[in-house]
Write a protein that holds these residues in place. Structure first.
Motif, PDB file in Angstrom:
ATOM      1  N   UNK A   1     -36.338 -23.943 -32.060  1.00 56.93           N
ATOM      2  CA  UNK A   1     -35.027 -24.570 -31.876  1.00 56.93           C
ATOM      3  C   UNK A   1     -34.868 -25.128 -30.473  1.00 56.93           C
ATOM      4  N   UNK A   2     -35.349 -24.414 -29.469  1.00 54.65           N
ATOM      5  CA  UNK A   2     -35.194 -24.875 -28.086  1.00 54.65           C
ATOM      6  C   UNK A   2     -36.115 -26.030 -27.740  1.00 54.65           C
ATOM      7  N   UNK A   3     -37.072 -26.340 -28.637  1.00 56.43           N
ATOM      8  CA  UNK A   3     -38.030 -27.415 -28.378  1.00 56.43           C
ATOM      9  C   UNK A   3     -37.733 -28.672 -29.190  1.00 56.43           C
ATOM     10  N   UNK A   4     -36.602 -28.716 -29.890  1.00 55.54           N
ATOM     11  CA  UNK A   4     -36.236 -29.903 -30.667  1.00 55.54           C
ATOM     12  C   UNK A   4     -36.166 -31.113 -29.745  1.00 55.54           C
ATOM     13  N   UNK A   5     -36.854 -32.196 -30.153  1.00 59.84           N
ATOM     14  CA  UNK A   5     -36.918 -33.380 -29.288  1.00 59.84           C
ATOM     15  C   UNK A   5     -36.292 -34.618 -29.921  1.00 59.84           C
ATOM     16  N   UNK A   6     -35.629 -34.459 -31.073  1.00 56.90           N
ATOM     17  CA  UNK A   6     -35.003 -35.598 -31.733  1.00 56.90           C
ATOM     18  C   UNK A   6     -33.811 -36.092 -30.917  1.00 56.90           C
ATOM     19  N   UNK A   7     -33.529 -37.374 -31.048  1.00 56.66           N
ATOM     20  CA  UNK A   7     -32.412 -37.967 -30.314  1.00 56.66           C
ATOM     21  C   UNK A   7     -31.524 -38.756 -31.262  1.00 56.66           C
ATOM     22  N   UNK A   8     -30.328 -38.231 -31.532  1.00 61.68           N
ATOM     23  CA  UNK A   8     -29.304 -38.893 -32.346  1.00 61.68           C
ATOM     24  C   UNK A   8     -29.854 -39.383 -33.689  1.00 61.68           C
ATOM     25  N   UNK A   9     -30.579 -38.482 -34.376  1.00 60.20           N
ATOM     26  CA  UNK A   9     -31.201 -38.842 -35.649  1.00 60.20           C
ATOM     27  C   UNK A   9     -30.512 -38.220 -36.861  1.00 60.20           C
ATOM     28  N   UNK A  10     -29.597 -37.262 -36.654  1.00 60.43           N
ATOM     29  CA  UNK A  10     -29.056 -36.500 -37.776  1.00 60.43           C
ATOM     30  C   UNK A  10     -27.532 -36.571 -37.818  1.00 60.43           C
ATOM     31  N   UNK A  11     -27.014 -36.643 -39.054  1.00 54.44           N
ATOM     32  CA  UNK A  11     -25.564 -36.638 -39.252  1.00 54.44           C
ATOM     33  C   UNK A  11     -24.996 -35.227 -39.121  1.00 54.44           C
TER      34      UNK A  11
END
Length: 227
Positions: free
Chosen positions: A66-76
């Motif tokens: 969880x602390x390594x999530x690198x997505x940027x504004x991809x999820x609703x």
């Protein structure tokens, strides 16, 4: 635990066409239920065994903490059930989940809350001390109060944080001894308990507790990323 996550799933209220991130998806049971509502779901978990089980269950899952999530504004929206209390890097996880959401996105879920499994944990520690072992001095889980939880996620940027404790005494189908050896394996590792003594200790903890009821306290939450 996935069977107990139905209320959090209803609070998420996934909609057809939404893209949703399941943080700590485990074997993917709830991830599939989200997808059945018409959403596109990505599950992440930091356990290779859980990711493999989720993928075998037909879930799109990745090995990722969880602390390594690198997505940027991809999820609703993001969802998490019975996972965040394992994440000790809580500030990093909150910031990463915030970044992954689109503006206006919501984060919904449940985790162990303040007082969770207090009786079971005390029984285990008492048994360890009585046998000459020293329980770890640092917590193995983050069982937050609503105020502490809200502070972490508001600092990450979330607003309208609604976090509430829910007492949920729950029967352990496989018994307290099995809970000790499975869910407190890391605790026993840190206390340097040899494998050959763990079953006996687990049975002694079950005798101390005297029933198969676990004193679960859940923290259920919903929040939003500002537009």
């Amino acid at each position: 635990m996935s069977e107990l996550g139905g209320a959090a799933l209803e609070l998420l209220d996934p909609q057809a066409g939404e893209r949703i991130l399941d943080v700590g998806c485990g074997e993917g049971t709830l991830t599939k239920k989200i997808a059945e509502r018409g959403a596109t779901v990505l599950g992440i978990d930091n356990s290779p065994e859980m990711v493999a089980a989720a993928q075998a269950n037909g879930v799109d899952a990745q090995l990722l903490a969880a602390e390594a999530i690198s997505f940027s504004e991809e999820f609703d929206a993001a969802f998490s059930n019975a996972a965040l209390h394992w994440v000790l890097a809580k500030e990093q996880a909150a910031a990463a989940i915030f970044r992954a959401l689109r503006p206006g996105g919501r984060f919904v879920g449940e985790m162990g809350g303040e007082g969770n499994l207090e009786k079971l944990r005390e029984a285990l520690d008492d048994e360890l001390i009585g046998r000459g072992y020293r329980p770890p001095s640092e917590a193995g889980n983050w069982y937050a109060s609503p105020e502490e939880f809200a502070e972490v996620y508001e600092e990450a940027g979330f607003r309208d944080v609604d976090a509430r404790l829910i007492e949920r005494p729950t029967p352990i189908d496989h018994g307290i001894a099995a809970w000790v050896t499975a869910f407190r394996k890391g605790w026993l590792d840190r206390a340097l308990v040899p494998e050959g003594e763990r079953a006996e200790i687990a049975d002694a903890v079950a005798d101390r507790v005297g029933s198969n009821m676990a004193d679960y306290v859940r923290l259920r939450f919903i929040m939003r990323k500002p537009n």
